[in-house]
Each structure stands twice: as C-alpha cells, then as structure tokens.
Design a protein around this motif. Structure first.
Motif, PDB file in Angstrom:
ATOM      1  N   ASN A   3       0.829  -1.200   0.000  1.00  0.00           N
ATOM      2  CA  ASN A   3       0.000   0.000   0.000  1.00  0.00           C
ATOM      3  C   ASN A   3       0.864   1.251   0.000  1.00  0.00           C
ATOM      4  O   ASN A   3       1.901   1.294   0.669  1.00  0.00           O
ATOM      5  N   GLU A   5       1.968   5.041   1.065  1.00  0.00           N
ATOM      6  CA  GLU A   5       1.965   5.762   2.329  1.00  0.00           C
ATOM      7  C   GLU A   5       0.792   6.728   2.386  1.00  0.00           C
ATOM      8  O   GLU A   5       0.496   7.415   1.411  1.00  0.00           O
ATOM      9  N   ILE A   6       0.122   6.783   3.519  1.00  0.00           N
ATOM     10  CA  ILE A   6      -0.878   7.825   3.767  1.00  0.00           C
ATOM     11  C   ILE A   6      -0.181   8.935   4.544  1.00  0.00           C
ATOM     12  O   ILE A   6       0.266   8.728   5.671  1.00  0.00           O
ATOM     13  N   CYS A  22      -5.524   7.464  13.769  1.00  0.00           N
ATOM     14  CA  CYS A  22      -6.442   7.025  12.708  1.00  0.00           C
ATOM     15  C   CYS A  22      -5.742   6.233  11.614  1.00  0.00           C
ATOM     16  O   CYS A  22      -6.398   5.750  10.686  1.00  0.00           O
ATOM     17  N   GLY A  23      -4.406   6.120  11.698  1.00  0.00           N
ATOM     18  CA  GLY A  23      -3.716   5.227  10.776  1.00  0.00           C
ATOM     19  C   GLY A  23      -2.792   5.862   9.766  1.00  0.00           C
ATOM     20  O   GLY A  23      -2.405   5.212   8.785  1.00  0.00           O
ATOM     21  N   ASP A  25       0.535   6.846   7.945  1.00  0.00           N
ATOM     22  CA  ASP A  25       1.869   6.247   7.870  1.00  0.00           C
ATOM     23  C   ASP A  25       2.966   7.294   7.994  1.00  0.00           C
ATOM     24  O   ASP A  25       4.125   6.961   8.263  1.00  0.00           O
ATOM     25  N   VAL A 248      -7.857  10.669   6.790  1.00  0.00           N
ATOM     26  CA  VAL A 248      -6.999   9.492   6.957  1.00  0.00           C
ATOM     27  C   VAL A 248      -7.853   8.225   7.001  1.00  0.00           C
ATOM     28  O   VAL A 248      -7.538   7.214   6.358  1.00  0.00           O
ATOM     29  N   THR A 249      -8.945   8.268   7.743  1.00  0.00           N
ATOM     30  CA  THR A 249      -9.827   7.107   7.860  1.00  0.00           C
ATOM     31  C   THR A 249     -10.421   6.723   6.504  1.00  0.00           C
ATOM     32  O   THR A 249     -10.469   5.537   6.144  1.00  0.00           O
ATOM     33  N   ARG A 252      -7.715   5.125   4.387  1.00  0.00           N
ATOM     34  CA  ARG A 252      -7.406   3.783   4.868  1.00  0.00           C
ATOM     35  C   ARG A 252      -8.485   2.801   4.417  1.00  0.00           C
ATOM     36  O   ARG A 252      -8.181   1.686   3.952  1.00  0.00           O
ATOM     37  N   LEU A 255      -8.095   2.133   0.649  1.00  0.00           N
ATOM     38  CA  LEU A 255      -6.940   1.287   0.352  1.00  0.00           C
ATOM     39  C   LEU A 255      -7.197  -0.172   0.716  1.00  0.00           C
ATOM     40  O   LEU A 255      -6.655  -1.083   0.083  1.00  0.00           O
ATOM     41  N   GLU A 256      -8.018  -0.389   1.727  1.00  0.00           N
ATOM     42  CA  GLU A 256      -8.329  -1.757   2.149  1.00  0.00           C
ATOM     43  C   GLU A 256      -9.472  -2.362   1.334  1.00  0.00           C
ATOM     44  O   GLU A 256      -9.915  -3.478   1.616  1.00  0.00           O
TER      45      GLU A 256
END
Length: 679
Positions: A3, A5-6, A22-23, A25, A248-249, A252, A255-256
């Motif tokens: 994945n 980078e966020i 919130c995740g 990177d 960010v959420t 994420r 991306l998932e």
C-alpha cells in the motif's frame, strides 16, 4: 503491491495525534518559520522532537515542510535551524527553494529531500532534474491527469500525489497575487486567499469565479495505487483534527478495498462538494465556494469523529517472556511485531508458600496494557524453582517493559544523520560591476519587433518558428509543458534553424535545454530570491536568471551585485497561472481580450496559451520604474514584458527607460520593489 503511504498534515500536536491514531503512515508539519502555512500553530524545535518521537513510536515518518523562499539575509539562521531540526529526528524535508535544497544536501547529505508541489513539477523531465539535484521524491503538481501521473510513476524517483484537500486556482509556486496585491506572499506561507473573494467573469454568472472546489481522489486510490504512486498526501495543515482524522480514515478504508464514507468527509469540510476534474480530464463543475450549509454540516459530525481518535490505536502485538530464578532479579523480555526486543529486571522473587506464579496469572498482568499502542499476544513463564511475584510486582515489570519498548521503537525508527557544518554554503561576496546593462524584450507578436534593433528579443516557441534566428533572439519556454515529445521536437527544429539561447521557467526546461546544447537563461518562474539559489541554477548550466519580483529593490540589487541576473522592469506582472479557464468554464470561451474583475472593480487581463493548456492572469496595472532605475544599478539585464503594446509604443517605452524619464503614466505600479518586497 504494498500500500502507498498515507501522508497526513498536522498544524498542531493535537492534529498529529489524531492523524497517527487514525492510521497515518507519515505526517508532515511546519516549523515556526520557513513553512508555507505560517498561520498554522506549527512546531518549535522542542515540539518537533516530541512530534518525531511520537511518530517513530507508531512506526510512522515525520516530514518537515521548509517550503518557502528565503533571502540572503535569512540563510545563515536557516542553516543553523536545519541542522537542529535534523538532530530532532525528522525523516525528510519538503523544499521549494533550490538554495535550501543545496544547503541541506551540502551539510546533511543523508537527509531525504522532497521536491514540493511549489516547484511546479508537472512532467518527467522536471522530475528527473529534481532527482539530479538530490530529491528522492517529487510532490506532483495538483493539476495532473491520470495519464500524466503514470509517466511520473514510471521514473526512478518516488511520487507523492495530493489526493484530498483545498485546491488552489493557481499552479502552486506560480502565484504572486497575494504578494503583489497585499504584500502577503504565498511563497512565504502568508497567502491571503484573495482568489476565494468575489470575482466576476465577463458574463458575471459566478460570484466566486476563482474559487475551486476541494480536491478529492479518495475514490480513485486503487487506480493511483495501480500506477505506482508512493504517497497519498492530504492537504490541510491549518485544518481541524477532525478533518485530518476523517480524511486518513477514508483513505485507509479505500486502500483496504472498502467504500469510504464520502458523506462524512464532505460534511467535515468542502466547498460545494469535491472535484476530480484535473485527474479525470473532465474539467466541468470544478468551481465552488464555502456555503453556509457546508459550515453547518461539519458541526453535526465533529463529536462522532472525535470519538474515533480519543484512545490509542494498537499498532503491534507484544510477546512477553518472564524468567524467575531463586535469589536473582526477575527478568521480563518483551518483543514486538517489528523485531524490537527489550529486557527489564524487577524484584527478586520469593519462594511460594502456597502456589507459584503461573502463566495464566502472569497473562492477566501482561494484558493490562491500558491506553498504549500495544496488545498482548504470547506470554511465557520460565519458573523452574516455583517462585512467586506479587501482582503489583508483575505490573511494575510490565509498565517498565512497555516504557523500554517505547524507547526502543523510537530509537530504532529515528534516523541519525552525520552533519557537516563545515560544508555550510557561503553567500558570495559583492563583486565589482563592470558591465553594460542589456534589455530583453519579451514579446507576443512579430509586429512588436518592427523598427527595433540592438535589443534581445525573447520569443515564444510558436513565434520563433516563424522568425529568423538572429543571435539576439532567445526562445522563451512555455511556463507549462503539456506534451514533452512534441515540445522537444520543436526545440530541435529551432536549434537546427540556428537558435542558441533558451529562457527557462521550470526545471524541465533546464534539463531539456542543456541536453540539446542551448545557452540557458533563467526566467521568473524559477523563483530566485537568494544567491545560493542563483548558484544552484548556475551549476545546472544557467548563465543568469531573472530574480523574483517579490524582492525589494534593495535586496534585488544586492543579489545582482554578487550573481549575474536580471529583473522585471516593465509590464503587467503575472499574478496567477491557471490550468482551467474560469471564463470558459462558466461563460463559454471568449477567445481573446478576456478579463476578470475583482470586488473593487479592477480588471485583470487573461493571456491564453491553448497550445500548452494554461492561462496567465496579469496585473491590472503596469509595472513602470523608469524613474527609479538608479536603484537597480547592478542588474545585467532589464526585462520588459510586452503584451498588447505596438512597436511604436515599445520604442517610446524604451526611450523613457533609456532617459530615466520622470513622465510617469497615470496608472502604474512599482510592484513590491519599494513597498512590501522581501528583504
């Protein structure tokens, strides 16, 4: 494929915490100075170190934005600052100023440097030139399509793409409106956002003719991932923590492979919704502004979003292994999922009078990880002598182990740089000035050259193809290159015709022109405000450069005393550079003689370059400094930018400048040279 980078923005510690929980990177922040978002809270050096430690605890990276233009007077202090910033543990610097880039690579060669979107990199040649200068990553211009980005992602340099946030009307790094109109430079992080104020097109259909909707490519992240984008960047260092958390959420989730919550994302902040017009090439309905309903929508979702980042996010599992031996301190070894291991010692265990410590009892203590970034996976106990530790002693060991693991994770993830203060860049000393000042006339019509001799003419590519290649004729590169192959072929034709001089407005021009053998000159688009930038340009092959018209006359002349260059002395200053026409989008194409009107009634002409797909908005008043030329005595070149002037008018203007006429036109401006310019 891994994945991308966020990369989240943070203008304060609260926002940084929200991004990490919130995740995110990676997080990018600004310092109290040198940041293109000076109105954000930003971080001092102590806070920068705290931010670095927090990011590295999470296994995230911290990027420092030092993406403003500096003057010679500011460079010594900056060199000291950037060394201290490196010692705080930042992972990369985001830069616009080529002088700053040179300083960093000289004294901290291992530091990763990212070419800011303010460098206006929009094609492969520009990206490769940035790599040559030492950039490991380029932040692509926000106006690129999917096909444009594919070309960048195929290069041996990392590509960072803005996927969510505010979208400037002007190409980043090419806007001087806020500076010229109000003395607040966007290149210094002080943009007054004049484009968000009322503007009218000729038909007057939209009261916010220069306000674009916010960008969002969240629903395109799988396409971006597929072409190899390395980093998804969220705009918004001045935004609330809830905004960053929701962006960010959403990224994420996308991306998932899940459907992102676009309704919440729009409610948090938008301007009449979102646009993906540049990315898709469908540039309709791109304009919008902040409405009352947009503001009210955010208030309804803030509390729910806040709940999502109030607690720590678990980022790794821990394996605990305790060893108890009679008459020896208890030992607890902890390993995380990233290969980090620590061991701490505790109290000497006692012989069990009833039941010894069991793995089950130990697990209960080790699972009490509370509001940390860890969860418990495995617990092992080596207790051959049947010893016992009290629950409080086990808990103390766990707390000490977690603290030690935090320290180890931070140490493991924090870069350590070899800093070379002896390689500090020196500002050139003043030199004796023994030269003849030459005039460069930037024209748009061949008729403007009539009956004028002895001057240098800078011709757009299309004009040069239809003009005899005199030695005094320079080619002026377009400010945006739409089709590199086609453009390069035209330059080859011009070289074969006999043209030898190329005036460059961006990094791509430098690389292309040098490979063809042109004599290179720098244009105002390169934003040269200090002598180290001028040195960098000279090392890239430029004989001279046009200094930024955001400088004060005093600073500009001092710069010209140490390095070779010119200055904008006449014409309508370019204020903004558009990739979408506000008039065509809202009124339909007027083809020529187009203007935009601001809230005071001033009219700003637009110059359309259909071949290269961009539009320039020029100042409503003409820069005229014929009566003040003595303040620019060190210049090697005086640059005149003509638009609609006839050859007869041009001859009169040149005469007025030659004689330093004090017959001042009624509507003229001194620009920023004598008020509001950079010192």
């Amino acid at each position: 494929m891994a994945n991308p980078e966020i990369l989240a923005p943070a203008g304060s510690m609260e926002t940084l915490i929200a991004a990490l929980r919130c995740g995110a990177d990676a997080v990018y922040v600004g310092a109290k100075a040198y940041s293109a978002r000076s109105s954000a809270v930003n971080f001092d050096l102590q806070e920068l170190k705290q931010a670095s430690e927090l990011c590295h605890l999470y296994g995230a990276k911290l990027h420092l934005a030092v993406n403003t233009l500096l003057t010679d007077k500011e460079l010594p202090e900056f060199q000291e600052f950037i060394r201290k910033a490196a010692e705080s543990g930042i992972d990369a610097c985001i830069v616009q100023d080529l002088g700053i880039l040179k300083i960093i690579k000289n004294s901290i060669p291992e530091m990763s440097v990212h070419a800011s979107t303010q460098m206006s990199i929009h094609n492969a040649e520009g990206a490769l030139q940035a790599k040559t200068l030492g950039c490991s990553r380029i932040v692509a211009a926000r106006e690129l399509s999917l096909e444009d980005l594919k070309l960048l992602c195929a290069l041996p340099v990392e590509t960072e793409v803005f996927v969510h946030g505010a979208l400037c009307m002007s190409v980043s790094g090419q806007c001087s409106f806020s500076a010229v109109a109000g003395g607040r430079s966007a290149n210094r992080g002080q943009c007054a956002q004049a484009c968000r104020l009322p503007w009218k097109t000729p038909a007057g259909k939209n009261p916010a003719a220069l306000s674009l909707k916010d960008l969002s490519l969240v629903e395109h992240v799988q396409e971006l991932k597929a072409i190899g984008v390395d980093s998804f960047k969220i705009e918004g260092r001045m935004k609330r923590p809830e905004y960053v958390a929701s962006a960010v959420t959403a990224l994420r989730m996308a991306l998932e492979g899940h459907q992102p919550d676009m309704e919440t994302l729009q409610a948090v902040f938008s301007r009449s919704g979102f646009t993906d017009g540049y990315f898709t090439g469908i540039r309709k309905n791109m304009f919008g502004y902040r409405r009352k309903e947009d503001v009210l929508a955010g208030q309804k979702v803030f509390k729910e979003i806040q709940a999502g980042y109030q607690k720590e996010r678990v980022i790794t599992e821990l394996d605990f292994s305790m060893k108890l031996i009679q008459n020896q301190p208890s030992l607890l070894t902890v390993s995380d999922g990233d290969g980090n291991t620590v061991t701490v010692s505790g109290e000497i265990p006692e012989t069990a009078l009833k039941a010894p410590l069991t793995p089950e009892t130990l697990r209960k203590s080790m699972q009490k990880l509370g509001d940390t970034v860890y969860s418990c996976r495995n617990v092992e106990l080596d207790n051959p002598d049947g010893m016992i530790l009290s629950a409080s002693q086990c808990n103390a060991l766990r707390r000490n182990a977690v603290e030690a693991m935090n320290t180890e994770r931070i140490r493991h993830n924090t870069p350590v740089y070899e800093i070379h203060p002896e390689n500090s860049v020196q500002i050139p000393e003043k030199t004796e000035q023994h030269h003849t000042v030459r005039k460069r006339l930037h024209i748009r019509k061949l008729s403007q050259m009539q009956d004028i001799s002895g001057e240098i003419f800078c011709l757009p590519v299309s004009l040069a193809l239809n003009c005899k290649p005199e030695l005094s004729n320079y080619i002026e590169a377009p400010r945006i290159i739409r089709n590199e192959k086609k453009y390069i072929q035209k330059l080859k034709e011009l070289y074969q015709k006999g043209y030898r001089h190329l005036l460059c407005h961006n990094l791509a021009d430098i690389r292309i022109g040098r490979e063809m053998g042109f004599v290179l000159h720098g244009g105002f688009g390169l934003n040269c405000t200090n002598s180290v930038t001028a040195q960098s340009l000279a090392e890239q092959g430029l004989q001279d450069t046009v200094f930024s018209y955001e400088l004060s006359a005093k600073s500009l002349n001092a710069l010209a005393e140490s390095v070779s260059g010119g200055a904008f002395v006449y014409g309508r200053l370019p204020m903004m550079l558009f990739r979408v026409c506000p008039i065509k989008s809202q009124d339909g194409c007027h083809h020529r003689n187009c203007t935009l009107t601001d809230r005071t009634g001033r009219k700003f002409p637009l110059l359309c370059s259909q071949e290269y797909d961009y539009i320039e908005m020029l100042n409503s008043e003409i820069l005229w400094i014929a009566d003040k030329l003595q303040e620019f005595s060190a210049l090697e070149y005086q640059d005149f930018y003509f638009t609609e002037e006839t050859s007869e008018q041009i001859r009169q203007i040149l005469h007025d400048y030659e004689t330093e006429s004090r017959k001042i036109p009624e509507k003229r401006t001194n620009g920023l040279y004598f008020k509001g310019g950079l010192h």
